[in-house]
Design a protein around this motif. Structure first.
Motif, PDB file in Angstrom:
ATOM      1  N   UNK A  10     -10.756  23.219  21.164  1.00 46.69           N
ATOM      2  CA  UNK A  10      -9.724  23.947  21.985  1.00 46.69           C
ATOM      3  C   UNK A  10      -9.213  22.948  22.780  1.00 46.69           C
ATOM      4  N   UNK A  11      -7.744  22.542  23.001  1.00 48.80           N
ATOM      5  CA  UNK A  11      -7.083  21.616  23.567  1.00 48.80           C
ATOM      6  C   UNK A  11      -7.568  21.516  25.015  1.00 48.80           C
ATOM      7  N   UNK A  12      -7.636  22.764  25.734  1.00 47.34           N
ATOM      8  CA  UNK A  12      -7.872  22.965  26.906  1.00 47.34           C
ATOM      9  C   UNK A  12      -9.239  22.652  27.431  1.00 47.34           C
ATOM     10  N   UNK A  13     -10.083  22.404  26.540  1.00 44.95           N
ATOM     11  CA  UNK A  13     -11.392  22.104  26.986  1.00 44.95           C
ATOM     12  C   UNK A  13     -11.712  20.487  26.496  1.00 44.95           C
ATOM     13  N   UNK A  84      -9.133  21.131   6.950  1.00 45.54           N
ATOM     14  CA  UNK A  84      -9.526  22.648   6.741  1.00 45.54           C
ATOM     15  C   UNK A  84      -8.532  23.404   7.853  1.00 45.54           C
ATOM     16  N   UNK A  85      -7.407  23.687   7.438  1.00 40.78           N
ATOM     17  CA  UNK A  85      -6.541  24.477   8.154  1.00 40.78           C
ATOM     18  C   UNK A  85      -7.094  25.899   8.868  1.00 40.78           C
ATOM     19  N   UNK A  86      -8.078  26.498   7.998  1.00 44.04           N
ATOM     20  CA  UNK A  86      -8.976  27.571   8.628  1.00 44.04           C
ATOM     21  C   UNK A  86      -9.523  27.354   9.881  1.00 44.04           C
ATOM     22  N   UNK A  87      -9.905  26.337  10.070  1.00 43.70           N
ATOM     23  CA  UNK A  87     -10.661  26.043  11.416  1.00 43.70           C
ATOM     24  C   UNK A  87      -9.824  25.976  12.463  1.00 43.70           C
ATOM     25  N   UNK A  88      -8.483  25.873  12.205  1.00 37.98           N
ATOM     26  CA  UNK A  88      -7.399  25.794  13.415  1.00 37.98           C
ATOM     27  C   UNK A  88      -7.159  27.162  13.996  1.00 37.98           C
ATOM     28  N   UNK A  89      -7.692  28.181  13.215  1.00 35.74           N
ATOM     29  CA  UNK A  89      -7.661  29.842  13.581  1.00 35.74           C
ATOM     30  C   UNK A  89      -8.820  30.066  14.585  1.00 35.74           C
TER      31      UNK A  89
END
Length: 176
Positions: A10-13, A84-89
């Motif tokens: 998570x970018x914010x963390x 693994x693009x799925x992990x971006x979700x």
């Protein structure tokens, strides 16, 4: 072949935040906060998640040591072998760090064919279940089965969606 390891966060963390690094009570408090917010994949985790996770991490560590691994940490940081693009979700504002696998020594990193949870707990008799692999061993598994993120992109062929890397030494990841 040149492999890369991916860490999604998570970018914010920020990257490489790890519940296992915390005292148990503190980890439970944070997990409960995540569940209350209800806006990420982690918010769906059960109340037993932390106790199961710690047990599986101990099992993975013991298997890795038995294969010649030398983990400096009691718990791993998690990455995937390959994208693994799925992990971006899993995140509202996903970030990713990519590290060449050559940066990690053989003694500092283990792998499971799939996420640690289903790999160690799913009962379907596939040969890669309940196994932790070294760098050399995971290459053989890839040659035999391929990358799950390629053949199971939608998750409809089983619980394995990626190859997970367990990083047992923070020296390399601290550079990032």
């Amino acid at each position: 072949m040149n492999y890369h390891l991916y860490h999604y966060f998570e970018m914010d963390l920020g990257p490489f935040r790890n519940l296992s690094k915390l005292k148990y009570e503190e980890a439970i408090e944070i997990l409960n906060q995540i569940k209350r917010e209800g806006n990420t994949f982690a918010s769906k985790r059960t109340d037993e998640y932390m106790s199961i996770r710690r047990g599986l991490e101990q099992l993975a560590r013991a298997q890795f040591i038995a294969k010649g691994g030398f983990p400096k940490n009691s718990y791993p940081h998690y990455m995937t072998l390959g994208e693994c693009d799925w992990l971006k979700t899993w995140y509202q504002r996903p970030g990713v760090i990519i590290i060449p696998w050559e940066k990690f020594t053989d003694e500092s990193i283990s792998f499971t064919y799939g996420d640690l949870f289903p790999t160690m707990r799913f009962q379907d008799q596939k040969p890669y279940r309940k196994q932790v692999y070294t760098k050399n061993e995971i290459k053989q598994i890839i040659n035999q089965f391929g990358f799950p993120q390629e053949w199971n992109r939608n998750g409809d062929k089983g619980p394995e969606r990626y190859i997970e890397a367990q990083v047992w030494d923070e020296d390399v990841i601290n550079e990032f």
